[in-house]
Design an enzyme around this catalytic site. Structure first.
Site, PDB file in Angstrom:
ATOM      1  N   GLU A  47       0.831  -1.212   0.000  1.00 27.27           N
ATOM      2  CA  GLU A  47       0.000   0.000   0.000  1.00 27.27           C
ATOM      3  C   GLU A  47       0.866   1.263   0.000  1.00 27.27           C
ATOM      4  OE1 GLU A  47      -3.248   0.400  -0.388  1.00 27.27           O
ATOM      5  OE2 GLU A  47      -3.616  -1.741  -0.474  1.00 27.27           O
ATOM      6  N   ASN A  51       1.097   3.910  -3.055  1.00 31.91           N
ATOM      7  CA  ASN A  51       0.790   5.331  -2.847  1.00 31.91           C
ATOM      8  C   ASN A  51       1.901   6.218  -3.405  1.00 31.91           C
ATOM      9  OD1 ASN A  51      -1.699   5.004  -1.658  1.00 31.91           O
ATOM     10  ND2 ASN A  51      -1.019   5.535   0.405  1.00 31.91           N
ATOM     11  N   ARG A 106      -9.327   4.531  -7.493  1.00 29.40           N
ATOM     12  CA  ARG A 106      -8.621   4.090  -6.288  1.00 29.40           C
ATOM     13  C   ARG A 106      -9.628   3.995  -5.154  1.00 29.40           C
ATOM     14  NH1 ARG A 106      -4.473   1.752  -7.839  1.00 29.40           N
ATOM     15  NH2 ARG A 106      -3.755   1.823  -5.719  1.00 29.40           N
TER      16      ARG A 106
END
Length: 143
Positions: A47, A51, A106
């Site tokens: 994650e 990002n 997203r």
């Protein structure tokens, strides 16, 4: 007392996300984590790196992502560092379902996932100069 550290740098390409997951999982394996614990770390790293790729370097063709990981006794500290666009409002960005890139469909759950799977999460960001995500997790099993 166990202590060790590793630093990894790679280009902000989506193909490198899986490399980051596996590399950090291999590093953390020294602490003899459970399958669930290693899965938690891999998910959180995934994650954070995603990002950086999607949000940190959104306006640039390519950038560098750095991972600094260290072990101290039964705890891992993982810092994911980019020198991308930075985050305007960290509190807003940490809200579940918030995304600055809705056009990419997203989910806006990245920070929530990191918080769920790790014991501590700190986000340091400066607009125009990048973001550092620092995550910590303690492991119960000590060999």
């Amino acid at each position: 007392m166990r202590e060790n550290k590793v630093n990894i740098e790679f280009e902000s390409r989506s193909q490198n996300e899986s490399f980051a997951r596996v590399a950090i999982a291999a590093f953390v394996a020294q602490l003899d984590p459970t399958i669930e614990e290693i899965s938690d770390v891999k998910t959180a790293v995934s994650e954070a790196v995603t990002n950086s790729i999607i949000h940190g370097y959104e306006s640039k063709k390519m950038g560098i992502i750095r991972i600094e990981a260290s072990l101290h006794d039964n705890e891992v500290t993982i810092a994911i560092i980019d020198h991308g666009t930075g985050i305007d409002d960290i509190d807003k960005a940490r809200e579940p379902l918030y995304t600055s890139r809705p056009e990419l469909e997203r989910s806006g759950m990245g920070f929530t996932v990191m918080e769920t799977f790790m014991d501590e999460l700190e986000v340091i960001s400066h607009k125009g100069s990048g973001t550092t995500v620092i995550m910590k997790k303690k492991f119960n099993a000590i060999s």
